[in-house]
Scaffold this motif. Structure first.
Motif, PDB file in Angstrom:
ATOM      1  N   ALA A 146       1.770   4.240  -3.049  1.00 34.28           N
ATOM      2  CA  ALA A 146       1.681   5.685  -2.833  1.00 34.28           C
ATOM      3  C   ALA A 146       3.035   6.364  -3.034  1.00 34.28           C
ATOM      4  O   ALA A 146       3.160   7.565  -2.829  1.00 34.28           O
TER       5      ALA A 146
ATOM      6  N   HIS B  87       0.365  11.412   3.980  1.00 35.63           N
ATOM      7  CA  HIS B  87       0.096  10.471   2.887  1.00 35.63           C
ATOM      8  C   HIS B  87      -0.171   9.066   3.429  1.00 35.63           C
ATOM      9  O   HIS B  87      -1.049   8.361   2.937  1.00 35.63           O
TER      10      HIS B  87
ATOM     11  N   GLU C 162       0.836  -1.204   0.000  1.00 33.10           N
ATOM     12  CA  GLU C 162       0.000   0.000   0.000  1.00 33.10           C
ATOM     13  C   GLU C 162       0.871   1.255   0.000  1.00 33.10           C
ATOM     14  O   GLU C 162       0.623   2.201  -0.746  1.00 33.10           O
TER      15      GLU C 162
ATOM     16  N   ARG D 195      -3.623   6.636   3.167  1.00 32.71           N
ATOM     17  CA  ARG D 195      -3.605   5.274   2.620  1.00 32.71           C
ATOM     18  C   ARG D 195      -4.115   4.242   3.619  1.00 32.71           C
ATOM     19  O   ARG D 195      -4.829   3.317   3.249  1.00 32.71           O
TER      20      ARG D 195
END
Length: 86
Positions: A34, A67, A30, A71
């Protein structure tokens, strides 16, 4: 491929370590999606109160944290940033 399943102290097969490894791999994937590079050693997965829990180590950058929060907040497992000693 594993040679054998992990065992408890009394010799019974347990899947908890396998689940924690799969969770760590999912978090790594994940974050990589990103564009956030994290070492596997910076992700600590454990079962806390019967629920999967992730602790992310060594991530001090505020922008990166934002960020990461975007996520990981969409998943049902519990997670946190490790508290940095001051």
């Amino acid at each position: 491929m594993l040679d054998a399943l992990p065992l408890t102290d009394v010799g019974k097969a347990t899947k908890v370590p396998l689940r924690m490894n799969a969770l760590r791999d999912a978090v790594l994937a994940e974050l990589a999606a990103a564009g956030i590079r994290v070492d596997a050693g910076d992700i600590v997965c454990a079962s806390v109160g019967g629920r999967p829990h992730v602790t992310l180590l060594h991530l001090a950058d505020a922008a990166g944290r934002g960020h990461i929060m975007e996520r990981l907040n969409r998943y049902s497992y519990d997670w946190e940033f490790a508290v940095s000693p001051e």
